[in-house]
Motif scaffolding. Structure first.
Motif, PDB file in Angstrom:
ATOM      1  N   HIS A   1       0.811  -1.223   0.000  1.00  0.00           N
ATOM      2  CA  HIS A   1       0.000   0.000   0.000  1.00  0.00           C
ATOM      3  C   HIS A   1       0.846   1.275   0.000  1.00  0.00           C
TER       4      HIS A   1
ATOM      5  N   GLY B   1      -3.267  -1.659  -3.547  1.00  0.00           N
ATOM      6  CA  GLY B   1      -2.519  -2.647  -2.781  1.00  0.00           C
ATOM      7  C   GLY B   1      -2.233  -3.911  -3.544  1.00  0.00           C
TER       8      GLY B   1
ATOM      9  N   GLY C   1       3.103   2.902   4.061  1.00  0.00           N
ATOM     10  CA  GLY C   1       1.951   2.082   3.688  1.00  0.00           C
ATOM     11  C   GLY C   1       1.015   1.851   4.849  1.00  0.00           C
TER      12      GLY C   1
ATOM     13  N   ILE D   1      -2.971   2.743   4.985  1.00  0.00           N
ATOM     14  CA  ILE D   1      -4.005   1.787   5.400  1.00  0.00           C
ATOM     15  C   ILE D   1      -4.848   2.387   6.519  1.00  0.00           C
TER      16      ILE D   1
END
Length: 325
Positions: free
Chosen positions: A131, A137, A316, A320
């Protein structure tokens, strides 16, 4: 939006270190067109605060130490930002050793008890890599640091390859490179292997006078896996002038390329070109080896064009968290 809802936390908990980023939600840049062949990946995130602590892999340090180090990293991120610790909108913890639900649940319970975030996501340490550079992703993450493994995901499946640990896996990792170098050095010392400058280089690095001193140095109880992996730097240093060291790095590149190929084959995705995302000290700290890997991929049939280094997997984790606000 109240003040706490402005912020998200991303945490990358590895075997050797834990990194936490505190980021303001409004400052997270959008992704570029990920399907464009000219795409260079996502614009970098700019954290308000960065916190660091020792490793938080529950399999190597245990739950008590892991949560202590996570807490230290989170608190340090707030301190670095000059903000009093508070419950943030969302937090994502990408943790080594937390691949399955039975390992994730205790961390979920801990985070809720600590009131770190209104929404907490616990995942493995590879998921944030996917991500960090690609919005959906979908891609193949290749990790080569102290250990090694690959993880791939598309719209239909998620697969993993490697990651069997130092006893019978971790090919292409810093640990494996170091061991291959030490084996080559001691084989030369015994007259069972080709001449190599690695022997003298290891003795100098470890500040040893005699080859026989290697046994005491390497088997002492204080020499952990991370410290052994760091000796892989000796192989990188000697490779330009030593054929044995050069061969070790080439074999490592082949092993890592194989991890990528096998994940791609398992995903069987013929509709999309999946990007390859590279992280871990072996790849990030050695651009020439990174290029060697890319060339090895091409020589072994890889048709993709998008390969992104990911120096900060924690980015990442931040993305998220932001998605789950």
């Amino acid at each position: 939006m109240n003040e706490s809802q402005q912020y998200v936390l991303g945490v990358d908990g590895g075997g050797s270190k834990t990194v936490a980023w505190l980021v303001e939600r409004s400052m997270i840049p959008p992704f570029p067109d990920s399907q464009s062949p000219d795409s260079q990946g996502a614009d970098p995130l700019v954290p308000l605060g960065i916190g660091r602590a020792a490793g938080s892999n529950v399999r190597t340090v245990g739950m008590e130490a892991a949560t202590q180090h996570l807490r230290q990293a989170v608190e340090a991120a707030f301190a670095d930002a000059g903000i009093e610790p508070r419950t943030v909108a969302a937090a994502c913890f990408g943790l080594a050793g937390a691949e399955h639900a039975d390992a994730q649940i205790p961390f979920q319970d801990w985070a809720e008890q600590e009131q770190i975030a209104y929404k907490t996501i616990i995942t493995n340490d590879a998921e944030p890599i996917l991500h960090a550079e690609v919005e959906d992703g979908y891609g193949i993450a290749l990790i080569a640091g102290t250990g090694s493994f690959s993880l791939g995901e598309n719209a239909y499946d998620r697969v993993r390859n490697g990651g069997w640990g130092p006893l019978f896996g971790d090919e292409g990792s810093g640990y494996a490179i170091a061991l291959d170098g030490l084996r080559a050095a001691t084989r030369f010392a015994d007259g069972r292997g080709p001449k190599t400058k690695l022997l003298a280089a290891f003795l100098e690095r470890l500040e040893l006078d005699e080859v026989s001193d290697l046994v005491g140095a390497m088997y002492r109880s204080s020499m952990d896996r991370r410290q052994i992996a760091e000796l892989g730097e000796v192989v990188f240093m000697m490779a330009p002038e030593d054929r044995v060291a050069e061969g070790i790095l080439q074999r490592a590149a082949v092993e890592l390329a194989l991890l990528v190929h096998k994940v791609a084959n398992q995903l069987e995705d013929t509709e999309h070109e999946l990007p390859v995302l590279l992280t871990g000290g072996v790849l990030i700290n050695h651009p020439a080896f990174q290029e060697r890997l890319v060339q090895t991929l091409k020589q072994t049939g890889w048709q993709g064009s998008r390969v992104y280094p990911v120096p900060n997997p924690v980015a990442g984790a931040v993305r998220i968290a932001a998605k789950n606000c």
